[in-house]
Design an enzyme around this catalytic site. Structure first.
Site, mmCIF file in Angstrom:
data_model
loop_
_atom_site.group_PDB
_atom_site.id
_atom_site.type_symbol
_atom_site.label_atom_id
_atom_site.label_comp_id
_atom_site.label_asym_id
_atom_site.label_seq_id
_atom_site.Cartn_x
_atom_site.Cartn_y
_atom_site.Cartn_z
ATOM 1 C CG HIS A 1 -0.433 0.271 2.522
ATOM 2 N ND1 HIS A 1 -1.281 0.476 3.613
ATOM 3 C CD2 HIS A 1 1.065 0.388 2.964
ATOM 4 C CE1 HIS A 1 -0.248 0.821 4.461
ATOM 5 N NE2 HIS A 1 0.965 0.623 4.336
ATOM 6 C CB CYS B 1 3.098 5.424 5.267
ATOM 7 S SG CYS B 1 3.776 4.121 6.373
ATOM 8 C CG HIS C 1 5.181 0.607 2.275
ATOM 9 N ND1 HIS C 1 4.718 1.831 2.103
ATOM 10 C CD2 HIS C 1 4.911 0.310 3.390
ATOM 11 C CE1 HIS C 1 3.940 2.210 3.060
ATOM 12 N NE2 HIS C 1 4.033 1.310 3.785
ATOM 13 C CG HIS D 1 2.662 -3.104 5.993
ATOM 14 N ND1 HIS D 1 3.545 -3.005 6.981
ATOM 15 C CD2 HIS D 1 2.041 -1.898 5.354
ATOM 16 C CE1 HIS D 1 3.581 -1.403 7.211
ATOM 17 N NE2 HIS D 1 2.987 -0.923 6.172
ATOM 18 C CG ASP E 1 -2.042 -13.547 0.261
ATOM 19 O OD1 ASP E 1 -1.339 -12.836 1.148
ATOM 20 O OD2 ASP E 1 -2.018 -14.501 -0.076
ATOM 21 C CG HIS E 2 0.956 -12.580 -2.476
ATOM 22 N ND1 HIS E 2 0.651 -13.058 -1.519
ATOM 23 C CD2 HIS E 2 2.315 -12.480 -2.816
ATOM 24 C CE1 HIS E 2 1.769 -13.690 -0.996
ATOM 25 N NE2 HIS E 2 2.743 -13.378 -1.711
ATOM 26 C CD GLU F 1 0.144 -0.511 8.600
ATOM 27 O OE1 GLU F 1 -0.939 -0.461 7.765
ATOM 28 O OE2 GLU F 1 0.915 0.359 9.247
HETATM 29 NI NI NI Z 1 2.515 0.944 5.510
#
Ligand code: NI
Length: 139
Positions: A17, A36, A42, A44, A82-83, A127
């Site tokens: 995200h 961020c 990036h 998580h 996911d992914h 997160e």
């Molecule tokens: Ni983040």
């Protein structure tokens, strides 16, 4: 005497995200969101814990069948996110900043219709191991 019991199911998904407010310029986004807000996204490793509260059923002794809860979370949440790049690949975050707070609300709203009305539900989303949120805040 209520004898309510809380049951929990943990699942996880990996997603990318970027946090930003399109109404602000890059400088303001960096000021508020720091790294961020970096434009190339990036990732998580999100850990999701779904809490369901109710009285154990008289016949089964279950608050909720954990297999059903697990399958539900996998189908509705893990398969969906996911992914994925949450900003680019999902409808839910096309116009909603994918903070942990907003992701938790979206997850709750996706799951709630599938869980018996007489059961209470809460979502906890990690997160990072140190940063996590709960929605609803109180139950
Ligand atoms: Ni983040």
């Amino acid at each position: 005497m209520s004898k309510k019991v809380a049951v929990f199911r943990k699942e996880s998904f990996n997603a990318a995200h970027r946090l930003f407010n399109p109404a602000w310029d890059d400088e303001k986004n960096t000021e508020v969101f720091g790294k961020c807000a970096l434009p190339n996204y990036h990732g998580h490793n999100y850990d999701l814990i779904v809490k369901v509260v109710g009285k154990p059923d008289k016949k089964t002794g279950y608050v909720m069948d954990m297999k059903i809860l697990s399958d539900l979370v996998k189908q509705e949440i893990v398969e969906r996110f996911d992914h994925k790049n949450l900003n680019m690949d999902t409808l839910e975050f096309k116009e909603l900043n994918p903070t942990a707070e907003n992701i938790a609300i979206v997850i709750y709203d996706l799951l709630r219709p599938h869980i018996d009305e007489k059961l209470e539900m809460q979502v906890r989303l990690y997160e990072t191991p140190r940063n996590f949120v709960e929605y609803p805040a109180e139950m």
